[in-house]
Design a protein around this motif. Structure first.
Motif, mmCIF file in Angstrom:
data_model
loop_
_atom_site.group_PDB
_atom_site.id
_atom_site.type_symbol
_atom_site.label_atom_id
_atom_site.label_comp_id
_atom_site.label_asym_id
_atom_site.label_seq_id
_atom_site.Cartn_x
_atom_site.Cartn_y
_atom_site.Cartn_z
ATOM 1 N N GLY A 1 -24.329 -51.417 -25.494
ATOM 2 C CA GLY A 1 -24.837 -50.553 -24.424
ATOM 3 C C GLY A 1 -26.171 -49.960 -24.427
ATOM 4 N N ASN A 2 -26.891 -50.259 -25.757
ATOM 5 C CA ASN A 2 -28.260 -49.700 -26.119
ATOM 6 C C ASN A 2 -29.365 -50.555 -25.085
ATOM 7 N N ALA A 3 -30.403 -49.960 -24.825
ATOM 8 C CA ALA A 3 -31.420 -50.739 -23.915
ATOM 9 C C ALA A 3 -32.198 -51.489 -24.730
ATOM 10 N N ARG A 4 -32.419 -51.287 -26.090
ATOM 11 C CA ARG A 4 -33.249 -52.059 -26.935
ATOM 12 C C ARG A 4 -32.488 -53.428 -27.254
ATOM 13 N N VAL A 5 -33.249 -54.510 -27.217
ATOM 14 C CA VAL A 5 -32.989 -55.643 -27.589
ATOM 15 C C VAL A 5 -33.150 -56.047 -28.900
ATOM 16 N N TYR A 6 -31.982 -56.052 -29.739
ATOM 17 C CA TYR A 6 -32.077 -55.895 -31.249
ATOM 18 C C TYR A 6 -32.902 -57.486 -31.653
ATOM 19 N N ALA A 7 -32.439 -58.360 -30.890
ATOM 20 C CA ALA A 7 -33.047 -59.833 -31.258
ATOM 21 C C ALA A 7 -34.579 -59.814 -31.265
ATOM 22 N N ASP A 8 -35.284 -58.802 -30.353
ATOM 23 C CA ASP A 8 -36.727 -58.829 -30.375
ATOM 24 C C ASP A 8 -37.274 -57.973 -31.278
ATOM 25 N N LEU A 9 -36.662 -57.419 -32.343
ATOM 26 C CA LEU A 9 -37.017 -56.678 -33.197
ATOM 27 C C LEU A 9 -37.588 -57.628 -34.360
ATOM 28 N N ASN B 1 -30.786 -52.280 -18.765
ATOM 29 C CA ASN B 1 -30.085 -51.420 -19.232
ATOM 30 C C ASN B 1 -29.144 -50.655 -18.293
ATOM 31 N N TYR B 2 -29.943 -49.975 -17.479
ATOM 32 C CA TYR B 2 -29.629 -49.012 -16.225
ATOM 33 C C TYR B 2 -28.582 -49.833 -15.617
ATOM 34 N N ALA B 3 -29.126 -51.400 -14.899
ATOM 35 C CA ALA B 3 -28.415 -51.965 -14.154
ATOM 36 C C ALA B 3 -26.954 -52.188 -14.664
ATOM 37 N N GLU B 4 -26.820 -52.364 -16.059
ATOM 38 C CA GLU B 4 -25.484 -52.665 -16.387
ATOM 39 C C GLU B 4 -24.746 -51.295 -16.623
#
Length: 359
Positions: free
Chosen positions: A85-93, A187-190
């Protein structure tokens, strides 16, 4: 202002001196007769004799519920998953975009700001999930895999339902410049669907956000991945310039043209990356996508002839050493003989201007 380590150590030593001074004579370490009484800092002099009282007061506040104790845990990040549910995309880190944080953790000999996690059940591979602190989790994981196996993931446990977890993560992400508008929008849309039953007003009230601004974010979240691929990076999709694009995609005819232009731009971006050339700037990508529904720009005609109906039947687009480019327009109502006469007039006009085929 935070105290320096030197000041901190000085205070610790002073407190030890104060403790020695308070010991009974039989327990105190021997002091030469000529040695003067140790001088204590003014702060300790003022608080001398109140330490026990202060501790009792603090314990009483904890017992009454006025103050809540927060326990920090040292965790293996491999046993902690990321809450989706977090906005940050972990795969992009990556190491590159987390380098500043990684260096800071190494310099401070560990993670100083705890993440927020919650306990999970039914997952044999994980004990907790990260609500806030995704980059910290990545940085510690990277360090453990790269010469710092002793690094621990510092976290505090919170009891939160999904909606409360979303609000907590959103508050933290608002202060982060490296969370893109598109990540937040999606993230807001979800969250609108999962936590607020698609009630935009309720969501805006809970998050203390403008309903109009939130509505625009939800709109931008709907831009398809195929169109996002036209940009060099999803982070290039900013709310204000992307909102007109999201609106244009509502028209089916316009959307078809935008998708075609997006495919062309995505290929161009890939070709430029392959040879190390700069990507197409986001502003140019937006301009081309928004202009796509109008079709390719028609160059200004050097000569044009209209049929009796008033519609353009023939136009000369360009003249160069290779020849003359002529366009015959469909639907003008002109017959073959009329078009032939129009072509003759056009060539005569070019000859008079010194731009004919005989030059």
């Amino acid at each position: 202002m935070a105290r320096t380590q030197k000041d901190y150590l000085a205070d610790l030593l002073a407190e030890e001196a104060a403790a020695e001074a308070a010991l009974p004579a039989a327990e105190a370490p021997p002091r030469p007769a000529s040695a003067p009484e140790p001088e204590l800092p003014a702060r300790l002099t003022r608080t001398r004799g109140t330490t026990l009282l202060g501790r009792e007061s603090a314990l009483a506040r904890v017992a009454s519920g006025e103050v809540r104790q927060v326990t920090q845990l040292l965790l293996d990040p491999a046993r902690v998953r990321i809450w989706p549910g977090n906005a940050r995309v972990y795969a992009d880190l990556t190491e590159e975009n987390a380098r500043e944080l990684i260096d800071s953790i190494v310099a401070e000999n560990g993670q100083k700001v705890p993440a927020v996690v919650r306990r999970i059940e039914g997952d044999p591979d994980h004990d907790y999930e990260v609500i806030a602190g995704t980059r910290r989790h990545f940085a510690i994981s990277w360090l453990r895999a790269n010469s710092y196996p002793e690094m621990q993931f510092v976290a505090q446990v919170a009891q939160l339902d999904d909606e409360a977890a979303f609000r907590l993560a959103d508050l933290e992400n608002r202060a982060r410049k490296d969370v893109s508008d598109l990540e937040r929008a999606r993230n807001y849309a979800e969250a609108l669907k999962d936590h607020y039953g698609n009630h935009l007003t309720r969501m805006a009230e809970r998050l203390k956000l403008s309903k109009g601004w939130l509505s625009k974010m939800i709109k931008v979240a709907g831009i398809p991945d195929a169109v996002i691929a036209a940009f060099a990076s999803p982070a290039d999709v900013q709310l204000k310039p992307a909102y007109p694009l999201a609106q244009a995609l509502d028209d089916k005819t316009a959307a078809k043209a935008i998708h075609a232009e997006a495919r062309s731009l995505a290929r161009l971006q890939a070709e430029r990356r392959a040879v190390g050339q700069p990507s197409v700037p986001a502003a140019d990508v937006l301009r081309r996508l928004l202009a796509a529904p109008a079709g390719p720009a028609t160059p200004e005609a050097l000569f044009s002839w209209a049929s009796p109906t008033g519609r353009t039947a023939l136009s000369v687009l360009s003249v160069n050493r290779q020849g003359v480019t002529v366009r015959l327009h469909a639907g003008s109502g002109a017959g073959h003989e009329e078009l032939a006469d129009a072509l003759r007039l056009a060539l005569e006009q070019l000859d008079r201007e010194g731009r004919g085929l005989q030059r």
